[in-house]
Design an enzyme around this catalytic site. Sequence first.
Site, mmCIF file in Angstrom:
data_model
loop_
_atom_site.group_PDB
_atom_site.id
_atom_site.type_symbol
_atom_site.label_atom_id
_atom_site.label_comp_id
_atom_site.label_asym_id
_atom_site.label_seq_id
_atom_site.Cartn_x
_atom_site.Cartn_y
_atom_site.Cartn_z
ATOM 1 N N HIS A 201 -91.455 34.161 10.218
ATOM 2 C CA HIS A 201 -92.534 34.336 9.418
ATOM 3 C C HIS A 201 -93.285 35.622 9.074
ATOM 4 O O HIS A 201 -93.416 36.040 7.710
ATOM 5 C CB HIS A 201 -93.463 33.086 9.636
ATOM 6 C CG HIS A 201 -94.775 33.090 8.978
ATOM 7 N ND1 HIS A 201 -95.898 33.944 8.755
ATOM 8 C CD2 HIS A 201 -94.812 32.285 7.297
ATOM 9 C CE1 HIS A 201 -96.535 33.560 7.660
ATOM 10 N NE2 HIS A 201 -95.936 32.671 6.992
ATOM 11 N N ARG A 323 -91.997 30.365 -4.066
ATOM 12 C CA ARG A 323 -92.123 29.345 -3.201
ATOM 13 C C ARG A 323 -93.826 28.994 -3.703
ATOM 14 O O ARG A 323 -94.824 29.393 -3.305
ATOM 15 C CB ARG A 323 -92.496 29.759 -1.720
ATOM 16 C CG ARG A 323 -91.045 30.468 -1.518
ATOM 17 C CD ARG A 323 -91.214 31.118 0.247
ATOM 18 N NE ARG A 323 -90.220 31.787 0.748
ATOM 19 C CZ ARG A 323 -89.865 33.039 0.503
ATOM 20 N NH1 ARG A 323 -90.547 33.750 -0.196
ATOM 21 N NH2 ARG A 323 -88.654 33.351 1.053
ATOM 22 N N CYS A 592 -80.983 32.907 -2.755
ATOM 23 C CA CYS A 592 -82.636 33.343 -2.522
ATOM 24 C C CYS A 592 -82.461 33.493 -0.952
ATOM 25 O O CYS A 592 -81.202 33.297 -0.385
ATOM 26 C CB CYS A 592 -83.584 32.406 -2.996
ATOM 27 S SG CYS A 592 -83.253 30.849 -2.656
#
Lengths: 640, 640
Positions: A201, A323, A592
Amino acid sequence: MAFTRNPANGANEFYGEFLINAQGEDVVAGVRTPEPVLKLKDQMPKTYAELLKVRQILEKHFKDVQDVEFTIQEGKLFMLQTRNGKRTAAAALKFSIDMVKEKLINWQTAILRNPADQLEQLLAPIFDPAEIKKAKVIATGLPAGPGAATGKVYFNADRAVQAAGRNEKVLLVRVETSPEDLRGMIAAEGILTARGGVSSHAALVARQMGKVCVCGASSVHIDYEAKTATIAGQVFKEGDHLSIDGTSGTVYAGQIKTAPSEIISGLLNGDKTAQSTEKFRSYAQLMKWCAKVTKLQVRTNADTPEQTANAIAFGATGIGLTRTEHMFFEGDRIDAMREMILADSLEARQTALGKLLPYQRADFHGIFKALKGFPATIRFLDPPLHEFLPHSSEQQTDLSRKLGISVEKIMGRVHELHEFNPMLGFRGCRLGIRYPEITAMQARAIFEAAADANKQGYKAKPEIMIPLVGFKKELDLQVAIVHDVAKAVMAERNTKVAYSVGTMIEIPRGALTADEIAETAEFFSFGTNDLTQTCLGMSRDDSGSFLPPYQEAEIVTKNPFASIDQTGVGQLMKIAVAKGRSKNPGIKLGICGEHGGDPDSVKFCHRLGLTYVSCSPYRVPVARLAAAQAAVTDLKAARK
Amino acid sequence: MAFTRNPANGANEFYGEFLINAQGEDVVAGVRTPEPVLKLKDQMPKTYAELLKVRQILEKHFKDVQDVEFTIQEGKLFMLQTRNGKRTAAAALKFSIDMVKEKLINWQTAILRNPADQLEQLLAPIFDPAEIKKAKVIATGLPAGPGAATGKVYFNADRAVQAAGRNEKVLLVRVETSPEDLRGMIAAEGILTARGGVSSHAALVARQMGKVCVCGASSVHIDYEAKTATIAGQVFKEGDHLSIDGTSGTVYAGQIKTAPSEIISGLLNGDKTAQSTEKFRSYAQLMKWCAKVTKLQVRTNADTPEQTANAIAFGATGIGLTRTEHMFFEGDRIDAMREMILADSLEARQTALGKLLPYQRADFHGIFKALKGFPATIRFLDPPLHEFLPHSSEQQTDLSRKLGISVEKIMGRVHELHEFNPMLGFRGCRLGIRYPEITAMQARAIFEAAADANKQGYKAKPEIMIPLVGFKKELDLQVAIVHDVAKAVMAERNTKVAYSVGTMIEIPRGALTADEIAETAEFFSFGTNDLTQTCLGMSRDDSGSFLPPYQEAEIVTKNPFASIDQTGVGQLMKIAVAKGRSKNPGIKLGICGEHGGDPDSVKFCHRLGLTYVSCSPYRVPVARLAAAQAAVTDLKAARK
């Protein structure tokens, strides 16, 4: 030993060193300190002139900068070896531009001469070269977001934000990051984590935002309670200085001066001085050439107008992935999101969704404006719902007070939503299937925003993307909702919105049944992050324990989360492309996921015949260069 | 309305009911109570005789039991409708055996007449029919392990074991189960869980052990601290009685009498009385027919000599999956396992492994003996290591005392091994790649046990299976260790052991690169549980939140963890079979995982041309029947 040009900065000067009464090994071994080759001019002027001639002969012959070894015996020059010289990104750029001017190479070759995987070096802020020599390396991790950053360490997003508010330069230091750390990451100059790989992340967000990041520095021991990090025996308290180099993955004690790249200042800030530098002009020239030859479009993964504007400045031709969930973490909206998740009934859920609608609409409107007519692929809510709920009892108590819901109920819902393997759990379109009202709200936000943008003359082109589809029927059910809402909004606003609906291909079943899915989908976007996780049975966030031994044992040659595993994942992509086209020959195909910014992956996508790749804004130049290189390679192969 | 034979118990008797002065709807609606059809004999003897004649004509024509509607108007019999009658498993069995005797059908057709998915009904213990009528249904869940069980509830494995030690009949009631509950599950008559699907840990283990199990009964609210379960407003304390029907998924309050199936008593306990019953003899006849026609072998998933012996009694021809890790939970060996996981160095790890070796050797030896010369596929350590460590601070303190290791260190290791998605984490062959000494120990245990068994005349045939292979090189590295150890042990013992080494195909990349992998693998076994999880991007343990709405919306027709998703997962299997054979034409192909006991999946495996399916012991008869049915279907198709 010498280079025919300067391999560090690219200057067209003879560059090297020599030792009198010695052999090449003595130079390499560093037993004696050699002298700059320029001094040979004084010591042996005739031989030096001869060397300069050889330098020109070699460059003319090889049409590239050479790394040579020579010896001079009793006044006679012997050339021992020559090969193409290694170079920094800056040197590669200058070499290529200069050599086109010198007519040594053509512009197509110049494109190939710039290693795509080094291009980010040109964009990254840098440590002051003099200062870095004095700095002390105290730890190393993975180079996750290139560049140099220095600042005061904070171990928590809130305190990082507060410190940044006091105009402190901040480094966010965490064991690992999660969406709740986002504000802290935005506020920080750089991010340092003790756990997680180059696709964790932290790394993902850092690259998307162009933040400097070193992750997985396992020797950094963080004690959240004591608010300290112990590194190499030294204890760093909050407010102490650290410096990190995200290009090399190095961590330094203390403060080191940095400066932004001229290319960034010129492109993103419109800095005229920066734009007049040779570096900027050379970069601009290179990208102009790329645009002439490239087949594969480059889009960007962006969640905000600012990221979008940056990506377009870098040459992106649209958004390949927005997103929507990142938007739910900002400010008050997280409360509405939590209210939605905690709702007991459809009515209560719709009330909460009603609060989210204006936020989403405003977000999309901002993005459509920033896009200036370029298309935007918008992905519907994807992550498991528990990611949005607070997990500490303190935060739960807080939320309980805010929403007037008992702590027990919040805890119960957190417990209920807990999953053993959230990556394979209740997420993606599974959320929209179970709660169609979420899909409807997101669709409404998109169409209302598009209608508003159109009225202002921006020509919104939403491409709505349903995530995690494995079964055609999943897509059918979600698409039906989108069309219904589109119809309703267009009637209400008395306008037309040009839109399409497609899906991410990110689980193997989606790829294997792409023929069925293509009957409904107007486009596919390969979500190669999740496709890699599922195809390889490998959790991105947990692979740190076994990927290093795997690379050592040469089971994998590259980190499959950084560069597409062409044999495995690539095979699924090929199957999906072939099957998708068999039922829908004109289907638009993209990718993506972070692989979209990896040169080898971009070239693979070119060979697959995809329409576009999409990557984080700061990766757009890399992807453009790689796409152009793939096209040039094709041209050269066709000519043979 | 009538059946030409009794559809409940299969008796060859006219069976039905009628109403005077009424229509068919009146019978169905239940407004008036109809009379047994036998009474028609007295009331309308001529028409009754005519009916019996029609009964014979119909069975001769349709060659199957008919479900008919008729009416009698002014003495004249009208047949309104006829169709094949629905039947219980017991009736189906008797019908098929009787009709062969009556020469209405041949034995191949008799095989097809027994619905494979109902066969377990014949094997399951049953509630006393009279008592069940009086019992009160208080909750329902998923029918996860067929049969009837009644006992005192316990909410924890330890207390369940203690209670069973006091000769109590025990029901283990848990929110969900984990490997640590294993002892409790063994001790219990039945297992009731509030969470998890038909392929949850509870269901899997229950079926493997032939335990009655109802899982995912979400209205059962368990309070571990208070040691109570609240069901339909009623509070059950430990020691209170519950009864569960794992065939229907029903939960009853109180105690209900049960009895074992005669087939089980006859096969597993050699009970002569049971063997002389018609049910037993019919079953034995059916299985004899199956053996005559079947192509696909049926093996079993078994971890103990007892399970192995049971499966062989059921007709299994070997073990298709021994999960070595289940053995690590018993008695003291878990301590040695934990010592190994907590070890800091190769030496310390090897010391701990040295303690595990004799246990493993003894386990394998017992299995080889029970197999009587049949082959055993043994899978190396597969689950993530953290599953073996204690997670509560109480247990950690305990372990600290036992092993003389600080609690901090144990907590640290637990933390270190924590994973976000353990299913996709540090497990399978990844363990053996990182710690080759584990592989070596397990190989040694197998070869030493095989050597011992051979000396005693048992002919051990180990087939060593490397789990979670996605890259050929993983297999190469593990196989090299196995061969080295085999060579060493055979030299030490001066004997030969016939063995082979293969892999599970359980992640998509393994299937997609099966050609490469088949260069090394001597066999493939499809691990369809994990292959389903990865191919569908769906966690088995977490799918409870979205699979029910998915089944409702007909996105999936069957639970993909119960019956192979032939379109998606099946496609990967086909790819793997074709690619595997392209490089290794003689490769042995099997399937382990619970799908091996699902009739549709077994038939799919037959069509794929696999060598064997493997399933839990109590599923072996089902798989044998399904395999025979697939073969009969082939024969019939060929004849056309």
